[in-house]
Design an enzyme around this catalytic site. Structure first.
Site, short mmCIF file in Angstrom:
data_model
loop_
_atom_site.label_atom_id
_atom_site.label_comp_id
_atom_site.label_asym_id
_atom_site.label_seq_id
_atom_site.Cartn_x
_atom_site.Cartn_y
_atom_site.Cartn_z
N CYS A 83 0.85 -1.19 0.00
CA CYS A 83 0.00 0.00 0.00
C CYS A 83 0.89 1.24 0.00
O CYS A 83 2.09 1.18 0.16
CB CYS A 83 -0.87 0.00 1.25
SG CYS A 83 -1.80 -1.49 1.47
N ARG A 105 2.67 1.13 -7.73
CA ARG A 105 2.79 -0.01 -6.80
C ARG A 105 1.56 -0.89 -6.81
O ARG A 105 1.53 -1.94 -6.20
CB ARG A 105 3.04 0.52 -5.39
CG ARG A 105 4.24 1.41 -5.26
CD ARG A 105 4.09 2.31 -4.05
NE ARG A 105 4.09 1.53 -2.83
CZ ARG A 105 5.09 1.54 -1.96
NH1 ARG A 105 6.15 2.26 -2.19
NH2 ARG A 105 5.05 0.83 -0.86
N TRP A 126 -3.68 -1.91 -1.22
CA TRP A 126 -3.59 -3.18 -1.95
C TRP A 126 -4.16 -4.20 -0.97
O TRP A 126 -3.52 -4.53 0.04
CB TRP A 126 -2.14 -3.49 -2.30
CG TRP A 126 -1.92 -4.85 -2.88
CD1 TRP A 126 -1.70 -6.01 -2.19
CD2 TRP A 126 -1.90 -5.22 -4.27
NE1 TRP A 126 -1.55 -7.06 -3.06
CE2 TRP A 126 -1.66 -6.62 -4.33
CE3 TRP A 126 -2.06 -4.53 -5.45
CZ2 TRP A 126 -1.58 -7.32 -5.54
CZ3 TRP A 126 -1.98 -5.23 -6.66
CH2 TRP A 126 -1.75 -6.59 -6.69
N ASN A 138 0.33 0.76 6.55
CA ASN A 138 0.90 -0.28 5.67
C ASN A 138 1.41 -1.37 6.57
O ASN A 138 1.99 -1.10 7.62
CB ASN A 138 2.09 0.28 4.89
CG ASN A 138 1.67 1.05 3.66
OD1 ASN A 138 0.47 1.16 3.39
ND2 ASN A 138 2.62 1.60 2.94
N GLY A 139 1.22 -2.63 6.16
CA GLY A 139 1.75 -3.75 6.94
C GLY A 139 0.64 -4.71 7.29
O GLY A 139 -0.47 -4.64 6.76
N GLU A 195 11.34 -24.28 -13.41
CA GLU A 195 11.15 -22.84 -13.19
C GLU A 195 12.37 -22.05 -13.65
O GLU A 195 12.26 -21.00 -14.26
CB GLU A 195 10.82 -22.56 -11.73
CG GLU A 195 10.69 -21.09 -11.37
CD GLU A 195 9.67 -20.31 -12.21
OE1 GLU A 195 8.87 -20.93 -12.94
OE2 GLU A 195 9.73 -19.09 -12.17
N LYS A 222 12.39 -19.04 -16.49
CA LYS A 222 12.92 -17.69 -16.18
C LYS A 222 13.95 -17.29 -17.22
O LYS A 222 13.93 -16.19 -17.75
CB LYS A 222 13.55 -17.69 -14.78
CG LYS A 222 12.55 -17.61 -13.65
CD LYS A 222 12.00 -16.22 -13.50
CE LYS A 222 10.53 -16.00 -13.49
NZ LYS A 222 9.56 -16.95 -13.81
N GLU A 278 12.36 -16.76 -20.80
CA GLU A 278 11.34 -15.71 -20.98
C GLU A 278 11.92 -14.31 -20.84
O GLU A 278 11.35 -13.36 -21.34
CB GLU A 278 10.18 -15.89 -20.01
CG GLU A 278 10.45 -15.59 -18.56
CD GLU A 278 9.17 -15.61 -17.73
OE1 GLU A 278 8.12 -15.15 -18.22
OE2 GLU A 278 9.23 -16.10 -16.60
N HIS A 298 18.25 -40.59 -21.91
CA HIS A 298 17.18 -41.05 -22.82
C HIS A 298 16.97 -40.08 -23.97
O HIS A 298 15.89 -40.00 -24.52
CB HIS A 298 15.89 -41.24 -22.01
CG HIS A 298 16.02 -42.23 -20.91
ND1 HIS A 298 16.13 -43.60 -21.11
CD2 HIS A 298 16.16 -42.06 -19.57
CE1 HIS A 298 16.27 -44.22 -19.96
NE2 HIS A 298 16.30 -43.31 -19.00
N LYS A 322 1.72 -9.42 -18.42
CA LYS A 322 1.74 -9.81 -17.01
C LYS A 322 0.57 -10.73 -16.69
O LYS A 322 0.69 -11.61 -15.87
CB LYS A 322 1.69 -8.59 -16.10
CG LYS A 322 1.87 -8.90 -14.62
CD LYS A 322 3.16 -9.65 -14.32
CE LYS A 322 3.27 -10.07 -12.88
NZ LYS A 322 4.40 -11.01 -12.64
C1 AGP Z 1 6.03 -16.43 -15.35
O1 AGP Z 1 7.23 -15.72 -15.12
C2 AGP Z 1 5.20 -15.82 -16.45
N1 AGP Z 1 4.94 -14.46 -16.18
C3 AGP Z 1 3.96 -16.65 -16.79
O2 AGP Z 1 4.38 -17.97 -17.04
C4 AGP Z 1 2.89 -16.72 -15.67
O3 AGP Z 1 3.37 -17.48 -14.58
C5 AGP Z 1 1.64 -17.41 -16.25
O4 AGP Z 1 1.15 -16.61 -17.32
C6 AGP Z 1 0.52 -17.62 -15.23
O5 AGP Z 1 0.11 -16.36 -14.75
P1 AGP Z 1 -0.80 -16.33 -13.41
O6 AGP Z 1 0.04 -16.88 -12.30
O7 AGP Z 1 -1.14 -14.87 -13.22
O8 AGP Z 1 -2.02 -17.17 -13.66
#
Ligand code: AGP
Length: 629
Positions: free
Chosen positions: A2, A27, A79, A105-106, A502, A506, A509, A525, A624
């Site tokens: 927040c 934010r 938030w 905030n907190g 993961e 990272k 992407e 394999h 996002k």
């Molecule tokens: C991960 O770094 C990406 N931004 C993407 O894979 C993301 O995790 C995926 O689109 C799912 O998004 P969500 O967690 O908002 O559902």
């Protein structure tokens, strides 16, 4: 996180507050509000509170119609963490008599018992937030309270001093707070407190300023006091007075801020991704706040009774991308601890394959944004088929939250970088809590074991901090070793395999360097055909029951000239015999290694991306939240 702003001085406060709140919009928030002092002709002062759900612009337009010439006020962007986004839950919150208004905030860990006690003493609550208890605690400290026949507590005299009342209220609160308060009986005074939530204060040409972030007061002054935990400040039009918790005057250091606006938005970090990676210790702590009350796990948002939980005989975790990888970790935990089958499925597949679902199936939908189209569609499909659905999301009141039977919020606060980092950690911690609860309900773990594991889970916050503090150089060297590659292979076994997935996502992407993840045992394999001299193999080989097997797989890669980068456990010297680069994490139980071992891979991906000239916050082609199929 927040946002807080406050001003007291010669100028009209509302314009300053709105400008400051707009600076904090990046934010993320869902509602905003201000509290403004209003002097009547007879000299009496009242506090006007104006709050709106939605953007600061909406609040601004409402203020435009108010003849608010107040020169003292506080403002907030919220938030939501406790209580949905609504006017009633927006800050500022006020005391029963409306004379005191506060913004916060907190997270207040003991808000439930404080609220119960305050209600028993006659206080009337108007919101679902934890914050509101502060307004009533300060009111009691300021006005005094009558003897309590129920508890035998004697009457207490009021301080009739806002600063002293805030100090007194803070002694009763367990948790984190950045707090600003105003009082109609003390016009022009803003009382400020800080513990574990940022507060900066400064003197401008015409008054005194407080904010939760430098960005909101940088126009007025670049010489600020960054309040430390346990410090308090009294802002007046004439000056600022700082005290410690006992009220003794102190002279805190002044910091000169030479950031530009862009840098200030990132809290001094070069990009949001690094800022958010560095927030991960706080995310662990905040996500665990209030989860162990009276020695028992507390996930009451689950929406399922213990009896209903005990009947669960199958779990599906459905998600996309990074959230899907959190599901891979949950599978290992739920099957190891609760001994019930757990399938992890990409939501985009789950919704089209007519999965086997019965009333004793629990579907866990994981989504940072809470609005991913595939995940939402899978939730609807699962509910039609009769499954109980539990959501784990970072956005209060999001579609995933609304369409689930119960929900845990990851408390990561807004995640701005497209690449999910801190929200992933929040998801893994939340899924770990769910696995512990299932195991306890099924009688597979004792209460004592759950408490021990819960404590160790909390220790990962400090372990992440150790990595952030000590492994930067090793990560930089490893990034140099793979930045010019055309592809990379991530490998691991068990939890290491999930972490490898993961890590690969990272890297690809944000650096656009192709990367794949495989269970290390799968190398022979097929994937090992990829290995030629200098080919980067990035392995998770932390101490685990499958460590030796992983090392054997790496030796096969080394024999073919691979460039080997390993995430290993601190103190492991053996691994240096085969690895070109080693990034260490502190010793940790294998079950919790994803929370710590993922951090080096997040940082490695970011380093490589920067070396390749990529925008780590806004990678090409990505959004996002993916609200289309
Ligand atoms: C991960 O770094 C990406 N931004 C993407 O894979 C993301 O995790 C995926 O689109 C799912 O998004 P969500 O967690 O908002 O559902």
């Amino acid at each position: 996180m927040c946002g807080i702003v406050g001003y007291t001085g010669k100028d009209v406060a509302k314009d300053i507050l709105v400008t400051g709140l707009k600076r904090l919009e990046y934010r993320g928030y869902d509602s905003a509000g201000v509290a403004l002092e209003r002097a009547a002709a007879d000299g009496s002062v009242t506090i006007d509170v104006i709050r709106r759900v939605g953007k600061v612009a909406g609040l601004e337009s409402e203020l435009a119609h108010i003849d608010a010439n107040a020169t003292c006020g506080i403002g907030h962007t919220r938030w939501a963490t406790h209580g949905r986004p609504s006017v009633a839950n927006a800050h500022p919150h006020t005391s029963c008599d409306g004379k005191i208004a506060i913004v916060h905030n907190g997270i207040i860990e003991n808000f439930a018992e404080l609220r119960e006690a305050l209600t028993a003493r006659g206080h009337v609550f108007t919101s679902d937030t934890d914050t509101e208890v502060f307004a009533h605690l300060i009111e009691e400290a300021y006005e005094g309270r009558p003897a309590d026949p129920a508890t035998g507590a004697p009457a207490t005299p009021g301080t009739h001093d806002l600063m002293a009342a805030v100090r007194e209220a803070c002694t009763q609160v367990v948790g984190a707070y950045g707090l600003a308060a105003v009082c109609a009986d003390e016009p022009g005074v803003i009382a400020v407190a800080r513990k574990d939530s940022p507060i900066v204060i400064g003197r401008g040409e015409n008054g005194s300023y407080v904010a939760s972030d430098v960005i909101a007061l940088i126009d007025a002054t670049r010489d600020v006091v960054v309040l430390e935990d346990g410090q308090f400040a009294k802002l007046t039009p004439e000056g600022i007075f700082y005290t410690d918790a006992e009220g003794k005057a102190i002279e805190p250091a002044v910091t000169h801020i030479d950031w530009d606006i862009d840098m200030a938005e990132k809290g001094g970090y070069p990009d949001f991704m690094l800022k958010e990676i560095c927030e991960q210790p706080r995310v662990v702590r905040d996500t665990l706040v209030g989860r162990m009350t009276g020695g028992e796990l507390d996930i009451d948002e689950l929406g399922l009774t213990m009896e209903e939980l005990n009947l669960i005989d199958r779990v599906y975790v459905i998600a996309c991308g990074t959230s899907y990888h959190a599901g891979l970790i949950a599978k290992n935990l739920i099957e190891a601890w609760a001994r019930i089958p757990c399938e992890v499925e990409a939501a985009s597949e789950f919704r089209y394959r007519n999965p086997i679902i019965t009333p004793s199936t629990l579907v866990v939908a994981v989504s940072q944004s809470g609005e991913t189209a595939d995940t939402l569609a899978a939730i609807r499909d699962a509910r039609i088929k009769g499954a109980k659905v539990f959501g784990i999301t970072n956005v209060v009141g999001s579609p995933v939250a609304r369409e689930s039977d119960g929900v845990i919020y990851t408390k990561a606060n807004k995640e701005i970088a497209v690449a999910s980092t801190k929200s992933f950690i929040g998801q893994v911690v939340s899924l770990t809590l769910l696995a512990l609860l299932l195991a306890q309900v099924k009688g597979k773990l004792t209460t004592g074991q759950v408490r021990m594991l819960f404590r160790e889970l909390g220790d990962t916050a400090g372990q992440i901090q150790w990595i952030l503090d000590t492994q930067t150089d090793a990560i930089h060297e490893a990034a140099l070793a793979c930045k010019d590659a055309h592809s990379a292979l991530f490998v691991g076994r068990g939890m290491g395999a999930a972490i490898a997935h993961e890590g690969a996502l990272k890297l690809k992407e944000i650096s656009y360097l192709h990367a794949e993840a495989y269970a290390a045992g799968e190398m022979k394999h097929g994937p090992i055909a990829l290995i030629d001299p200098g080919f980067p193999v990035i392995a998770v080989a932390t101490r685990s029951p499958v460590y030796d097997k992983t090392v054997s797989n790496l030796k096969e890669c080394e024999a073919r000239g691979a460039k080997i980068i390993v995430v290993a456990t601190e103190g492991d010297e053996e691994i240096k015999q085969i690895a070109d680069h080693v990034i260490y994490i502190p010793e940790v139980r294998d079950a919790f290694s994803p929370i710590t071992a993922t951090v080096p891979l997040q940082l490695l991906a970011r380093e490589v991306a920067l070396m390749r000239g990529c925008d780590v916050d806004q990678p090409r082609n990505l959004a996002k939240s993916v609200t289309v199929e």
